[in-house]
Design an enzyme around this catalytic site. Structure first.
Site: not given
Length: 304
Positions: A140-142, A144, A240
Site C-alpha cells: 500500500i502507498d506510503k 495510505t 486513487r
C-alpha cells in the site's frame, strides 16, 4: 535518437526550438525521473557535445549530442531496525500488520531504511531470498494506512501470491473523497498504465492493465463523501486513479487530487479489512482495523 551503451544513454536533440536539458533527457530516458536527471546534471554526469553542464535549464539546440552517464546504484539491502509496529496477527507462516500513514513498505532508491520491512525484520525472522522485499506479497502507498499481510516463509509467500493473482482474497478500504454521489454504489472498470505525461503517475490508458474497483457510499457531507472500496484487482495507485477518473479524487491526494482540500498530510485512504486463506491450515482469516486518528477526527469534523 537514443542509444544505450553499457550504463550510458547517447541522445541527439533534433527539435527546431530550443529546449531544456533536464526536460529533454527525462522525456527520452523513461528509466529516469526528472529529479534524478537534475542530480546527474549537478554531479557532472551529463555531457552536451562533450562538455559537462551545470544548469538544469541549459538550452539545447538542433544537433546537440547528449551523453547521460548513469552512476552505478549502490546495492540496497533491508536490514533490521528497531521500529515499533502494530502487529494484528502472527503465527509461524504469516504476519498481519497495521501500517501507519507515512511509512514506506520496503527499501528502494530514496528510501533505503526506516521502512516496514526494516521493522518486520527486527521483529521476526523472514525466510526469503529477496533481500529488498522479504515476505512482501502486496503493498500500500506510503501515505495510505492499514492492513498488510506478510509471508514468513516460501510456502506462505507462494500461497498468498496465488490468492492475489486469482482474486480470492479480500481487500477493502475506507476513503474520504471529493463531491457527492447520486448512486449508492458502483463499479469502475478502467485499464491502468503509467501516465504518458508524468511518469510518477498512473492513468487510465486504453490497452493498459485490467483494473476493477467497487465502491459503496457510506456517508455524504458537504462537498465530501465517505466510501467503502473493494479491490478486485490491485494495480499501482488503483483506487486513487479510479476515483480521480470518475471525478471524485481522494481528499488530500498529492498526486491525483486538488491542492485545496481537507487539513492533514497525505490522502485519506485506509486499508480497513483484509481477508485470505491461511497458507497452511486453509482456514479463512479476516481482520479489520479502524482508520488512524486524523482520519477519524476529520470524519467527526465533517459530521458536525
Amino acid at each position: 535518437m537514443r542509444k544505450i551503451i553499457n550504463n550510458s544513454f547517447d541522445l541527439e536533440y533534433n527539435e527546431t526550438k530550443k529546449g531544456r536539458l533536464d526536460a529533454f533527457v527525462s522525456e527520452q530516458v523513461e528509466e529516469l525521473t526528472r529529479s534524478q536527471v537534475q542530480n546527474f546534471i549537478k554531479d557532472g554526469a551529463i555531457l552536451v557535445n562533450g562538455q559537462a553542464v551545470s544548469k538544469n535549464g541549459y538550452k539545447l539546440t538542433t544537433g546537440d549530442k547528449i551523453l547521460v552517464n548513469v552512476p552505478e546504484e549502490k546495492p540496497i539491502k533491508a536490514i533490521p531496525e528497531n521500529i515499533p509496529i502494530e502487529v494484528v496477527y502472527e503465527d509461524d507462516d504469516v504476519i498481519v500488520v497495521n501500517k501507519p500513514q507515512g511509512m514506506v513498505v520496503h527499501p528502494a532508491a530514496g528510501h533505503p531504511d526506516k521502512t516496514l520491512v526494516n521493522a518486520i525484520l527486527y521483529h521476526c525472522q523472514i525466510n526469503d531470498d529477496d533481500v529488498i522485499r522479504p515476505g512482501i506479497v502486496h503493498r500500500i502507498d506510503k501515505d495510505t494506512s492499514g492492513l498488510l499481510m506478510i509471508a514468513k516463509n516460501n510456502l506462505a509467500k507462494q500461497s498468498l501470491m496465488k490468492q492475489l493473482k486469482e482474486k480470492s482474497n479480500l481487500r477493502e478500504y475506507l476513503a474520504i473523497v471529493h463531491g457527492n454521489f447520486k448512486e449508492k454504489s458502483g463499479k469502475i472498470t478502467a485499464p491502468l498504465a503509467r501516465s504518458k505525461n508524468d511518469r510518477k503517475k498512473q492513468a487510465v490508458v486504453e490497452g493498459g492493465r485490467h483494473a476493477v474497483t467497487h465502491f459503496t457510499v457510506l456517508e455524504q457531507f458537504e462537498n465530501y463523501s465517505l466510501l467503502k472500496l473493494k479491490l478486485e484487482t490491485g494495480r499501482t495507485h488503483q483506487i486513487r486513479v479510479h476515483m480521480q477518473y470518475i471525478g471524485h479524487p481522494v481528499a488530500g491526494d498529492p498526486l491525483y487530487g486538488p491542492k485545496h482540500t481537507l487539513p492533514g498530510k497525505g490522502q485519506f485512504l485506509h486499508a480497513e479489512t483484509l481477508g485470505f486463506e491461511h497458507p497452511r491450515t486453509h482456514k479463512w482469516m479476516e481482520f479489520s482495523v479502524e482508520p488512524p486518528k486524523n482520519f477519524q477526527d476529520t470524519l467527526t469534523h465533517l459530521r458536525h
